[in-house]
Structure formats: structure tokens, C-alpha cells
Scaffold this active site. Structure first.
Site, mmCIF file in Angstrom:
data_model
loop_
_atom_site.group_PDB
_atom_site.id
_atom_site.type_symbol
_atom_site.label_atom_id
_atom_site.label_comp_id
_atom_site.label_asym_id
_atom_site.label_seq_id
_atom_site.Cartn_x
_atom_site.Cartn_y
_atom_site.Cartn_z
ATOM 1 N N LYS A 120 0.834 -1.208 0.000
ATOM 2 C CA LYS A 120 0.000 0.000 0.000
ATOM 3 C C LYS A 120 0.864 1.251 0.000
ATOM 4 O O LYS A 120 0.628 2.182 -0.778
ATOM 5 C CB LYS A 120 -0.922 0.024 1.216
ATOM 6 N N ASP A 138 -6.446 0.952 0.929
ATOM 7 C CA ASP A 138 -6.402 0.938 2.391
ATOM 8 C C ASP A 138 -7.777 0.526 2.911
ATOM 9 O O ASP A 138 -8.629 0.072 2.142
ATOM 10 C CB ASP A 138 -5.982 2.313 2.931
#
Length: 209
Positions: A120, A138
Site C-alpha cells: 500500500k 487501504d
């Protein structure tokens, strides 16, 4: 959800916020990397409180190393997991200086070799700094995608792979921030604000309700 609905949703986000920005505070590529590393299991609001003070003293990796881990800990103590984060930041700074001349690498492989940098974080850096058409997923993006049925997946990697396939290239650069902000302020976890949602007419959440 079909592609027609997806495009309409993306066009609404684009119309209302053409150039969405991260809410993390930073003034340089290196500072953005540190902010994203600190944001793991922490809110942007809390991270910004820390970094607005910290960034008065650090502009590049060597500044962190001159500061030292103990002083760094005192600055980031109010952010969760500060012990492991401070250790990862110090190690990352050493690698940036020794292997990348103090610069942020622009490849996923090199970014994910930095301690504390996962997929991420790498996607955020590649997307924000290097303008690559990656999509960081996320908790907010994951929730909004599944709830609206934009795409459905059981984990963030599955959602990311599906998004890369269905989101047109001209929307990929801003996708993460659009969905993150929507999840943070409108499509919230416990109490989604469907009554003021600007994509409500295309969202498929109401069918489940």
C-alpha cells in the site's frame, strides 16, 4: 456493478474534486514517505500533529540519522507502534543513502525492500510522487469498494487487482484519494451518510439494506 455505473461514479468524483490530494502533511518526497510509513494503524490527523513539528528539522534521510533513533522516538511517540516505526525509519534512511543516493526509488521492488514499506505504501509513493497508474487500497478504499459493489473482494490485494482491470487509465491517478476521502467523510464504517452521498444513485449498498 457494471462498467457504466463505475464510469458515472468516477465522473462524479472527478467533477466534484478534479485534483484530490492526500491529507498527510509533507513538503518533500522523503517527507511523504515518512508520513505514509507513520500512518500505518494511525489517523492522518495524529500523524500530521507529529510531522508538522518533526519536519522543521528533517528534510532528507541524513537529517533523521543525525537526529538519532532516541530523539526520533520522542517526536513520534504519540503515533501507534512508534518503536517499530522509528526502527524501520532509521533502517530505511540508511538504505536510501547507501543504495539510492538519498533519493526515493521509483520501482515497486525497490520500495518494498525498504523496512516498513508494504504494498500500500509503495502504491501511494508510486502514484503520488511518480504519477504512476497504481491504486493503493487501504481500509477506506476496501470498504467503499465492497459496500458500493464497485468491485468486491475478500482482501486488499484482490480489490487492487480488480480495480486495476476495471478503472480506466485516465481515472487511476486520482482513484485512491477519491475513494479514501469518500470513505473517511461520507461512506464511514459505522454510520454511512447515504443521505448526503453524491454517488447514492449508483451505489448498490441500498439494495442490501
Amino acid at each position: 456493478m457494471n462498467n457504466n455505473k463505475r464510469i458515472k461514479i468516477l465522473k462524479i468524483f472527478q467533477l466534484n474534486n478534479k485534483f484530490p490530494l492526500t491529507e498527510l502533511y509533507f513538503n518533500s518526497n522523503f517527507q511523504l514517505l515518512i508520513s505514509v510509513m507513520l500512518s500505518a494503524q494511525a489517523t492522518d490527523k495524529n500523524v500530521n500533529k507529529v510531522t508538522k513539528k518533526l519536519y522543521n528539522y528533517i528534510k532528507e534521510p541524513k537529517d533523521i540519522l543525525l537526529m538519532g533513533i532516541n530523539t526520533l522516538r520522542t517526536y513520534i511517540k504519540s503515533v501507534g507502534l512508534y518503536n517499530i516505526k522509528s526502527s524501520n525509519i532509521i533502517k530505511t534512511c540508511h538504505i536510501l543513502i547507501n543504495k539510492h543516493h538519498g533519493k526515493i526509488p521509483n520501482s515497486r521492488k525497490q520500495l518494498e525492500m525498504l523496512p516498513g514499506v508494504g504494498r500500500k505504501t509503495a502504491n501511494v509513493i508510486l502514484n503520488t510522487i511518480f504519477k504512476k497508474k497504481t491504486i493503493a487500497v487501504d481500509t477506506h478504499v476496501f470498504r467503499v469498494c465492497n459496500r458500493t459493489k464497485f468491485v468486491i473482494g475478500s482482501n486488499v490485494k484482490e480489490i487492487e487487482y480488480k480495480l486495476i482491470k476495471v478503472v480506466p487509465d485516465n481515472f487511476k491517478l486520482n482513484f485512491h484519494n477519491w475513494f479514501l476521502l469518500h470513505g473517511r467523510y461520507i461512506c464511514q464504517a459505522k454510520w454511512p451518510k447515504c443521505n448526503i452521498c453524491n454517488i447514492n444513485m449508483y451505489c448498490e449498498y441500498h439494495k442490501k439494506k
